[in-house]
Motif scaffolding. Structure first.
Motif: not given
Length: 389
Positions: A364-369
């Motif tokens: 997986e690739r992390t996605l930060l918001l």
């Protein structure tokens, strides 16, 4: 987007907290009337969240209004832009170390802050100065080639004829805020005083590098006046997405289908619904594919935050169309990745920025918001981490 008039009860305590939740898969099938089935579609699950203390003091500034975030490939830290229009302190950005992995968001530690500087080296004045030099910072991206900053500001389409008209810009800055120039914008990204061009507070709020850093894509937050009305309960709207080269040449412009308003407003509220595209993020290795963040607020119902997987493949080229209203336009196709209300978060707030984080061992690739709290006590600065596959 300025949302200082948006208020609601906030369910989260304004303290550092981490929340975990089970996996949430992307919904399959069509999204809205304009989205056809296509052969891509990301999946998302919640890794965790962290709430930053309200109005956290840091190096003689007030942390808040964080409306954009990007990972710095030169340091591994994150850069976040504040949309303070030099009201509390000069328009500025922050850097931070965010410790995130497959088990959650463990810490958010701010490391520096710098003001954006004008060409003469001075800071930007407060909006109350009335001299036409005010900026409204909304997005920041770290240039993968050299790691300087490209940042977008919305300008201002004034309510009164006596107030200055300020055009939106995408500017270049050094790593401590020095002015380094700006990108020429397409002609239809201009504010005007008539019913043409960009709407007020619906200008350039989303930018992303793509195609191996050779291009910059921007999205207008809401529809241009001439492209039709804003979304309502029955209809969505088309917003323009533009891909440019690093010198400003337009490589393509497309129409992205913004969702209709999800529910009725509280009839006692003086404020109508507010919706738009505050962030767009290119997929590595595919210059036609993006994650698109849609943020909507409705009085009495609060915020709805949704992320879509979208593509320009097969979409109509619209850069030479003065108006999209009544035209036969094939918009960008999109598929829902996640609705924040399905994640089990402590609160769903005014999320406006997103960036790719580190890859995880499971592929997986992390996605930060990050959410923009508007410096309001009933909103929060929330860092959310998702795992994207």
């Amino acid at each position: 987007m300025k949302a200082s008039l948006i208020r609601r009860a906030c369910a989260a305590a304004l303290v550092l907290a981490t929340t975990m939740a089970p996996a949430v898969a992307a919904q399959s099938g069509n999204t809205g009337d304009t989205a056809a089935r296509f052969d891509i579609g990301a999946h998302a699950r919640l890794l965790g969240e962290k709430i930053v203390p309200h109005k956290l003091p840091f190096r003689n500034t007030t942390v808040g209004g964080l409306s954009g975030i990007d990972r710095d490939p030169c340091t591994g830290e994150y850069v976040m832009v504040s949309d303070d229009r030099s009201v509390l302190q000069p328009a500025r950005f922050y850097t931070a170390r965010i410790n995130v992995d497959g088990a959650g968001v463990h810490s958010v530690d701010f490391t520096s802050t710098h003001p954006f500087l004008q060409p003469d080296g001075s800071v930007y004045p407060s909006a109350s100065a009335g001299d036409g030099k005010v900026v409204d910072p909304e997005e920041l991206r770290v240039d993968p080639l050299g790691c300087r900053y490209w940042w977008a500001q919305e300008g201002d389409r004034p309510k009164s004829s006596s107030d200055p008209l300020i055009q939106p810009t995408i500017q270049f800055a050094g790593r401590t805020g020095q002015y380094r120039g700006q990108l020429p914008l397409p002609r239809n990204y201009e504010s005007t005083r008539g019913d043409w061009g960009l709407r007020r507070n619906k200008a350039v709020e989303a930018i992303t590098f793509g195609d191996g850093s050779r291009t910059l894509t921007s999205a207008v937050e809401g529809p241009l006046f001439q492209d039709g009305p804003e979304p309502d309960l029955e209809h969505g709207a088309l917003v323009r997405v533009t891909r440019q080269n690093r010198e400003g040449g337009v490589l393509g412009q497309f129409a992205y289908p913004l969702e209709k308003i999800f529910t009725e407003s509280d009839p006692t509220s003086p404020w109508g619904p507010d919706t738009g595209v505050p962030a767009i993020l290119s997929f590595p290795g595919d210059p036609s594919r993006y994650l698109v963040l849609e943020r909507t607020w409705v009085a009495g119902a609060g915020f709805k935050i949704r992320i879509y997987d979208a593509t320009t493949r097969g979409a109509t080229e619209v850069q030479n169309m003065d108006s999209l209203a009544g035209q036969k336009v094939v918009p960008m196709r999109k598929k829902l990745v996640v609705d924040f209300h399905d994640l089990g978060l402590s609160t769903v707030d005014n999320t406006e920025g997103m960036t790719w984080g580190p890859a995880l061992p499971n592929g997986e690739r992390t996605l930060l918001l990050v959410s923009d709290d508007n410096f309001a006590a009933d909103e929060v600065t929330q860092i959310v981490a998702l795992g994207i596959r």
